[in-house]
Design a protein around this motif. Structure first.
Motif, PDB file in Angstrom:
ATOM      1  N   MET A   1       0.855  -1.139   0.038  1.00  0.00           N
ATOM      2  CA  MET A   1      -0.084  -0.148  -0.081  1.00  0.00           C
ATOM      3  C   MET A   1       0.932   1.234   0.069  1.00  0.00           C
ATOM      4  N   ASN A   2       0.748   2.225  -0.791  1.00  0.00           N
ATOM      5  CA  ASN A   2       1.527   3.440  -0.965  1.00  0.00           C
ATOM      6  C   ASN A   2       1.081   4.454  -0.010  1.00  0.00           C
ATOM      7  N   GLU A   3       2.081   5.381   0.108  1.00  0.00           N
ATOM      8  CA  GLU A   3       1.656   6.366   1.358  1.00  0.00           C
ATOM      9  C   GLU A   3       0.355   7.252   0.866  1.00  0.00           C
ATOM     10  N   LYS A   4       0.073   7.476  -0.302  1.00  0.00           N
ATOM     11  CA  LYS A   4      -1.116   8.178  -0.778  1.00  0.00           C
ATOM     12  C   LYS A   4      -2.449   7.532  -0.539  1.00  0.00           C
ATOM     13  N   THR A   5      -2.446   6.345  -0.739  1.00  0.00           N
ATOM     14  CA  THR A   5      -3.667   5.425  -0.335  1.00  0.00           C
ATOM     15  C   THR A   5      -3.881   5.450   1.132  1.00  0.00           C
ATOM     16  N   THR A   6      -2.765   5.085   1.819  1.00  0.00           N
ATOM     17  CA  THR A   6      -2.855   5.174   3.434  1.00  0.00           C
ATOM     18  C   THR A   6      -3.501   6.684   3.778  1.00  0.00           C
TER      19      THR A   6
END
Lengths: 379, 379
Positions: A1-6
């Motif tokens: 999971m990338n940072e933007k999604t998180t």
């Protein structure tokens, strides 16, 4: 999971948390308002369960939901759950006492679970409740003195004997009633032993129900109905639905509803045990419908063997119902053994036709149940 | 009801109406927010069902409810119902496509209910889905050309034959999978007919589930698991829980879970029909537990006799499971006929001991189910 999604998910979840806070406050508010309705009903002596009012309210909400693009079933399910909670709470508020100056209520077997439940409900309704357990018979005379209602709720196996031997000297004004799950024999025994008002009751629920709301109580009239009208009214105020029945017809239905089913469920458990079924792997493979079935079987074995023995051994006719089932099972098995798929299908269709409109109705109903069961799953 | 009571009730009911309006708005808002979570998950390819996250959220809400004097179970039940609704909606948003450039997915028997469900899910996930029904075999060659997955979902009685006769010429890159409710024989047939990746799947649910969320799919590995890893991942994204099993062990469990139970339920219906049971009076007397049981029986007969014949006749071992049950039933009946109450109780205790901790757990679980069933009652 990338940072933007998180980050996006975190933000949305914070918003959901906020909505849920508001939701909790609304639930609190609704429970309080319904409790106030309960208090008003209590003082006016109105039943806590009003089916028509409930249906009308739900229909209105469903329509409102639809205009907002919400599935009507969603709001109905949420409100039904809330109503259940309100019924449970209402129980603690107390209930209107229909019959004042009744005198004592004596519950024979009052230390059993069902006896305790009725004792609790009568107390909540302001009656003077006394319990008479098997070791209390030396006090019986003084307990019965001035009693307005004697309620028998002892094991089926001793009910009739107890009535015949111990309840022949009640005052003619006293109501004699019982809660036994068979009705013909106890009713006959009560009519023979007692000259006053007599009524047979069968609560169609276990003592673990949280509330009487929507539960069924079967009523078999005995003698002098006008004298015990208040008792039926009282039970309605607790929320139950009364179903009047002839004792013999009731008992016949119970052979199928209770004895045959309990026995089959018992054998189902016995069979799992004898087959050394690996329960963990059965559960692992279980769809909601099978988990439900296993739970229904396991439930039996968490309860008292004596209670089930009593129910199964109570009626001579039950043995026939159980034998008939065995005969049908055995005969159907021969179809299976012969490998005659067409014959199996023919019989299936015969039964389906017999069920008629009820089959699709049951399918619809069970879908709702299975979805609730699936909601509970968390692993 | 006097005027003052009527007035008071009206006033309170108006206030409840107001709360319910707010409740509807909150539900709408929550569904929208969760749909946004779904969209974010969709583009990131995350599964829609996250058990740990769900458990943590519920634990938090339960604690908050408690401080507000609300039964924790109430908010949990309401939120679980809301989550179900969100899962149902999420289905329509579409799902991340795990395997791009797979080529075609061909579903053999794709016009059956289960085939259509899988076709729908694959389409929602962006795959190029083709159906091959029993009248389409003249087009089989061109359909199989360039296929990345061939999924077999035909009646059990013809599954193995079809695999052996028709699926011997698939490309070695193509995955061959099936959805049959028995696993050993079809898996063996697939491994013999096809040289490429093979996997057996058994979805433990009917085609009438609204969503894959929380449903179980059994996986029996065949050959070259890394090639079909994406398929399992895809099913998880739809929300299902995968349970890996050996085919033989799975089939053995199914003899009890499916064949024996379906057969018993069939006989239960047959028995009611042969006894000319008066269904209306049975329903009238029904407590929630018995209504549930009747609904489970009636549900069977609203479905296809062929499907059940297939399941029951599929495994030789089922006949033994069914005969064993009959033997246990028959033996238990002799205890009943001899009137030996003590022996019945002794056996009951034996089974209860065998269930161990599961019995009270099931009792607890079934109580929640029965309460939901009771909520549904409206008459």
């Amino acid at each position: 999971m990338n940072e933007k999604t998180t980050e996006e998910l975190e933000k949305l979840r914070d918003l959901i948390d906020g909505v849920d806070q508001q939701l909790l406050h609304l639930l609190r508010k609704r429970l309080d308002l319904v409790a106030q309705v309960g208090a008003v009903k209590h003082s006016a002596g109105l039943p806590i369960y009003a089916p028509e009012r409930e249906a009308a309210m739900l229909a209105k909400r469903r329509a409102e939901a639809e205009t907002m693009g919400i599935q009507p079933q969603l709001i109905e399910d949420v409100l039904r759950r809330l109503m259940r909670e309100s019924y449970l709470n209402e129980k603690d508020v107390g209930f209107k006492q229909v019959k004042e100056q009744l005198g004592k209520i004596v519950i024979i077997g009052g230390k059993g679970q069902l006896g305790q439940l009725f004792a609790h409900m009568f107390s909540l309704s302001g009656y003077d409740v006394h319990l008479l357990d098997k070791n209390d018979w030396h006090m019986a005379e003084s307990l019965f003195d001035g009693a307005g209602l004697v309620l028998v709720t002892v094991p089926i196996s001793v009910t009739c004997e107890l009535i015949q031997e111990k309840l022949t000297k009640l005052s003619e004004h006293c109501i004699l009633a019982d809660l036994t799950s068979v009705k013909a024999a106890p009713l006959e025994a009560m009519l023979a032993a007692h000259k006053g008002p007599v009524v047979g009751l069968h609560p169609m629920f276990g003592p673990d129900v949280g509330s009487f709301a929507k539960q069924v109580v079967v009523v078999c009239h005995g003698r002098n109905a006008e004298a015990y009208g208040w008792l039926l009214e009282q039970i309605k105020i607790w929320g139950a639905r009364l179903v009047e029945a002839e004792a013999v017809k009731h008992d016949k239905a119970m052979q199928l509803v209770q004895a045959m089913r309990h026995f089959s469920t018992f054998v189902y458990g016995l069979n799992l045990c004898r087959e050394h079924a690996d329960m963990q792997s059965l559960l692992q493979f279980s769809s909601p419908i099978y988990r439900l079935e296993l739970a229904m079987v396991g439930r039996l074995f968490a309860q008292s063997p004596e209670l089930y023995a009593d129910i199964i051994f109570a009626q001579k006719g039950s043995l026939k119902a159980i034998s008939d089932y065995l005969a049908n099972y055995s005969e159907a098995l021969t179809v299976l053994e012969s490998g005659d798929r067409e014959e199996f299908i023919r019989r299936f269709r015969e039964v389906a036709q017999w069920f008629g409109e009820l089959a699709p109705q049951f399918q619809h109903e069970s879908r709702a149940m299975l979805q609730s069961v699936n909601d509970l799953k968390s692993h």
